[in-house]
Enzyme design. Sequence first.
Site, mmCIF file in Angstrom:
data_model
loop_
_atom_site.group_PDB
_atom_site.id
_atom_site.type_symbol
_atom_site.label_atom_id
_atom_site.label_comp_id
_atom_site.label_asym_id
_atom_site.label_seq_id
_atom_site.Cartn_x
_atom_site.Cartn_y
_atom_site.Cartn_z
ATOM 1 N N SER A 132 0.904 -1.007 0.028
ATOM 2 C CA SER A 132 0.242 -0.061 -0.494
ATOM 3 C C SER A 132 0.923 1.395 0.127
ATOM 4 O O SER A 132 1.785 1.173 -1.163
ATOM 5 C CB SER A 132 -0.824 -0.075 1.542
ATOM 6 O OG SER A 132 -2.177 1.011 1.286
ATOM 7 N N ASP A 237 -8.852 -6.147 -5.322
ATOM 8 C CA ASP A 237 -8.712 -4.672 -4.074
ATOM 9 C C ASP A 237 -9.928 -4.192 -4.200
ATOM 10 O O ASP A 237 -10.056 -3.263 -5.158
ATOM 11 C CB ASP A 237 -8.046 -4.759 -4.577
ATOM 12 C CG ASP A 237 -6.490 -3.339 -3.136
ATOM 13 O OD1 ASP A 237 -7.574 -3.133 -2.765
ATOM 14 O OD2 ASP A 237 -5.421 -3.596 -3.337
ATOM 15 N N HIS A 265 -7.305 -5.713 -0.502
ATOM 16 C CA HIS A 265 -6.205 -5.633 -0.391
ATOM 17 C C HIS A 265 -5.281 -6.102 0.510
ATOM 18 O O HIS A 265 -4.037 -5.882 0.903
ATOM 19 C CB HIS A 265 -6.227 -4.002 0.277
ATOM 20 C CG HIS A 265 -5.742 -2.988 0.511
ATOM 21 N ND1 HIS A 265 -5.060 -2.570 -0.891
ATOM 22 C CD2 HIS A 265 -4.863 -2.186 1.088
ATOM 23 C CE1 HIS A 265 -4.580 -1.726 -0.771
ATOM 24 N NE2 HIS A 265 -3.925 -1.483 0.777
#
Length: 285
Positions: A132, A237, A265
């Site tokens: 991320s 995601d 995610h």
Amino acid sequence: MASLFLLGRRLFPRRSDFLRTVNAPRQLSSSRSSNKKHVNGVDLFYEQTGGGKHVVLLLPGALGSSRTDFGPQLEALNKEVFTVVGWDPRGYGRSRPPDRDFPPDFFERDAKDAVDLMKVLGFGRFSLLGWSDGGITALIAAARNPDRINKMVVWGSNAFVSQEDLKLYNMVRDVSKWSARMRRPMEETYGDQGFAELWASWVDGISQFVHRPEGSICMELLPLISCSTLIVHGEKDPMVPGFHPQYLHKHIKGSRLQLMPEGKHNLHLKYAEQFNKLVEDFLEE
């Protein structure tokens, strides 16, 4: 509400055993050590495990830390092959003070902090695993330090912010609409009000890039990345649309793209065993 629950997992693991790592004692693993090092004017917290020759740095996501974001990797990556270092970026987790802020160069600052921490720890060359926001940091670190980075794995990451991304971020701005289970780990770390304010600041911080040409965070740096790169993407995601990994794959020379059809995610947490094997195989090639 369902979409908010899903979108919020840019930050939080789903399973309760990983949530419990937030307050896990230092003795969680006898082979894991933790400390702080003074780097670029701040005290950065890090954890280290394993004794292998291949050194790997774990870079957490927004508001995250080594323990909230990488429990399965710290525990299960091959300790004979790898030396694994997890860190808390400045203003996150146990790298406080200072309070976290989000100037226009906050990703560049994190990248410099991460590389300089590894220098202080005595590691000349190492690989990067970035999730991320940590993946964005990894991209910048690899581009800026080609002589230090062996290999890189990134997932749930983006090199620019689009209008579609901006809508997703604003959907999860108000943490009072999140479930108590989702809020709890970060409220325990930052306090109820502190977490709400810090998350809102993050949304503002990431949103500022939409005003740059093409919404660039680090688009111009991608052609400078020379290390072997694996891009992993969960096809379910909800926070990172599929055009982002495709863009990274196209602009990072020689990179590979691995899609996980059921991954969201937090694919490295929900599918930890599969993810760890994928990473180990790539790093050991």
